[in-house]
Design a protein around this motif. Structure first.
Motif, PDB file in Angstrom:
ATOM      1  N   SER A 286       0.760  -1.132  -0.170  1.00  0.00           N
ATOM      2  CA  SER A 286       0.012  -0.023  -0.118  1.00  0.00           C
ATOM      3  C   SER A 286       0.791   1.181   0.109  1.00  0.00           C
ATOM      4  CB  SER A 286      -1.018   0.189   1.103  1.00  0.00           C
ATOM      5  OG  SER A 286      -0.251  -0.097   2.328  1.00  0.00           O
ATOM      6  N   GLY A 287       1.628   1.433  -0.994  1.00  0.00           N
ATOM      7  CA  GLY A 287       2.655   2.684  -0.968  1.00  0.00           C
ATOM      8  C   GLY A 287       4.074   2.355  -1.303  1.00  0.00           C
ATOM      9  N   LYS A 288       4.619   2.911  -0.383  1.00  0.00           N
ATOM     10  CA  LYS A 288       6.149   2.769  -0.244  1.00  0.00           C
ATOM     11  C   LYS A 288       6.670   3.048   1.082  1.00  0.00           C
ATOM     12  CE  LYS A 288       7.256   7.628  -1.429  1.00  0.00           C
ATOM     13  NZ  LYS A 288       5.905   7.976  -1.242  1.00  0.00           N
ATOM     14  N   ALA A 289       7.829   2.898   1.527  1.00  0.00           N
ATOM     15  CA  ALA A 289       8.742   3.062   2.437  1.00  0.00           C
ATOM     16  C   ALA A 289       9.987   3.814   2.188  1.00  0.00           C
ATOM     17  CB  ALA A 289       9.041   1.988   3.519  1.00  0.00           C
ATOM     18  N   VAL A 290      10.164   5.120   2.863  1.00  0.00           N
ATOM     19  CA  VAL A 290      11.415   5.651   2.808  1.00  0.00           C
ATOM     20  C   VAL A 290      12.155   5.381   4.020  1.00  0.00           C
ATOM     21  CG1 VAL A 290      12.511   7.870   2.450  1.00  0.00           C
ATOM     22  CG2 VAL A 290      10.267   7.552   1.282  1.00  0.00           C
ATOM     23  N   TRP A 291      13.322   5.067   3.919  1.00  0.00           N
ATOM     24  CA  TRP A 291      14.249   4.710   5.065  1.00  0.00           C
ATOM     25  C   TRP A 291      15.622   5.334   5.033  1.00  0.00           C
ATOM     26  CZ3 TRP A 291      18.986   2.663   4.131  1.00  0.00           C
ATOM     27  CH2 TRP A 291      19.257   2.204   2.885  1.00  0.00           C
ATOM     28  N   PHE A 292      16.189   5.685   6.347  1.00  0.00           N
ATOM     29  CA  PHE A 292      17.439   5.908   6.490  1.00  0.00           C
ATOM     30  C   PHE A 292      18.042   5.279   7.486  1.00  0.00           C
ATOM     31  CE2 PHE A 292      15.402   9.026   9.251  1.00  0.00           C
ATOM     32  CZ  PHE A 292      16.091   8.957  10.337  1.00  0.00           C
ATOM     33  N   GLU A 293      19.532   5.417   7.598  1.00  0.00           N
ATOM     34  CA  GLU A 293      20.394   4.682   8.350  1.00  0.00           C
ATOM     35  C   GLU A 293      21.462   5.464   8.926  1.00  0.00           C
ATOM     36  OE1 GLU A 293      22.058   0.211   8.533  1.00  0.00           O
ATOM     37  OE2 GLU A 293      22.327   1.272   6.793  1.00  0.00           O
ATOM     38  N   LEU A 294      21.816   5.599   9.983  1.00  0.00           N
ATOM     39  CA  LEU A 294      22.834   6.466  10.657  1.00  0.00           C
ATOM     40  C   LEU A 294      23.617   5.451  11.947  1.00  0.00           C
ATOM     41  CD1 LEU A 294      22.119   8.390  13.176  1.00  0.00           C
ATOM     42  CD2 LEU A 294      20.737   9.331  11.420  1.00  0.00           C
ATOM     43  N   GLU A 295      24.949   5.925  11.938  1.00  0.00           N
ATOM     44  CA  GLU A 295      25.573   5.375  13.352  1.00  0.00           C
ATOM     45  C   GLU A 295      25.233   6.514  14.549  1.00  0.00           C
ATOM     46  OE1 GLU A 295      30.019   4.679  14.904  1.00  0.00           O
ATOM     47  OE2 GLU A 295      29.702   5.023  12.574  1.00  0.00           O
ATOM     48  N   VAL A 296      24.844   5.904  15.730  1.00  0.00           N
ATOM     49  CA  VAL A 296      24.666   6.705  16.887  1.00  0.00           C
ATOM     50  C   VAL A 296      25.869   6.443  17.866  1.00  0.00           C
ATOM     51  CG1 VAL A 296      23.204   7.318  18.581  1.00  0.00           C
ATOM     52  CG2 VAL A 296      22.317   6.808  16.508  1.00  0.00           C
ATOM     53  N   PRO A 297      26.856   7.168  17.940  1.00  0.00           N
ATOM     54  CA  PRO A 297      28.200   6.913  18.813  1.00  0.00           C
ATOM     55  C   PRO A 297      27.349   6.895  20.395  1.00  0.00           C
ATOM     56  CG  PRO A 297      28.653   8.607  17.525  1.00  0.00           C
ATOM     57  CD  PRO A 297      27.131   8.253  17.114  1.00  0.00           C
ATOM     58  N   ALA A 298      28.322   6.096  21.005  1.00  0.00           N
ATOM     59  CA  ALA A 298      27.852   5.992  22.366  1.00  0.00           C
ATOM     60  C   ALA A 298      27.781   7.312  23.406  1.00  0.00           C
ATOM     61  CB  ALA A 298      28.666   5.047  23.185  1.00  0.00           C
ATOM     62  N   GLY A 299      28.550   8.449  22.823  1.00  0.00           N
ATOM     63  CA  GLY A 299      28.446   9.563  23.682  1.00  0.00           C
ATOM     64  C   GLY A 299      29.273   9.492  24.889  1.00  0.00           C
TER      65      GLY A 299
END
Length: 149
Positions: free
Chosen positions: A129-142
């Motif tokens: 039913s349509g599409k999905a837009v995705w993204f990915e990124l690294e999250v450093p521990a801080g």
């Protein structure tokens, strides 16, 4: 934009059914901020660069879905190690595409540019039913320790 993929191998996944109407962008940001804080500890805290980038990109892809894609109906968040994968599904089958060169002086039209600049990867997947837009990124521990598990 990168080649579409079926999704990441996940250790944690959260799915949120979205209701159409006012407040959906804020709702998605709140879900994402909660997940970032719980999954990445200090690295997912407000003010951390990766967390702020993630929240901005969530706002952009949900807004793009509202503006160009019909109705956003699902937010999916996945954590794999130190990476965050975000997907927003909407009711339009039309894939996002830039409309020419980016112009920073324009009041709108920055969403795909920001996806390309701030995420490690992004793309679009067809849905029934349509599409999905995705993204990915690294999250450093801080500065602090990430939540266990």
């Amino acid at each position: 934009m990168t080649i579409p993929r079926t999704g990441p191998p996940t250790t944690r996944t959260r799915r949120y059914e979205l209701a159409a109407g006012d407040g959906v962008v804020r709702e998605c940001r709140e879900h994402t901020q909660r997940a970032l804080s719980e999954w990445f500890g200090a690295g997912g805290a407000p003010g951390e660069v990766a967390a702020e980038d993630a929240l901005l990109l969530v706002s952009e892809i949900v807004t793009n879905a509202l503006t160009h894609g019909g109705v956003p109906y699902e937010l999916q968040l996945d954590r794999t190690g130190g990476r965050l994968w975000v997907q927003v599904s909407d009711t339009s089958p039309v894939r996002p595409r830039p409309h020419g060169r980016h112009h920073p002086d324009r009041p709108s039209g920055h969403g795909l540019y920001l996806l390309g600049r701030l995420s490690d990867a992004w793309g679009c997947l067809p849905r029934d039913s349509g599409k999905a837009v995705w993204f990915e990124l690294e999250v450093p521990a801080g500065a602090g320790r990430a939540s266990p598990g």
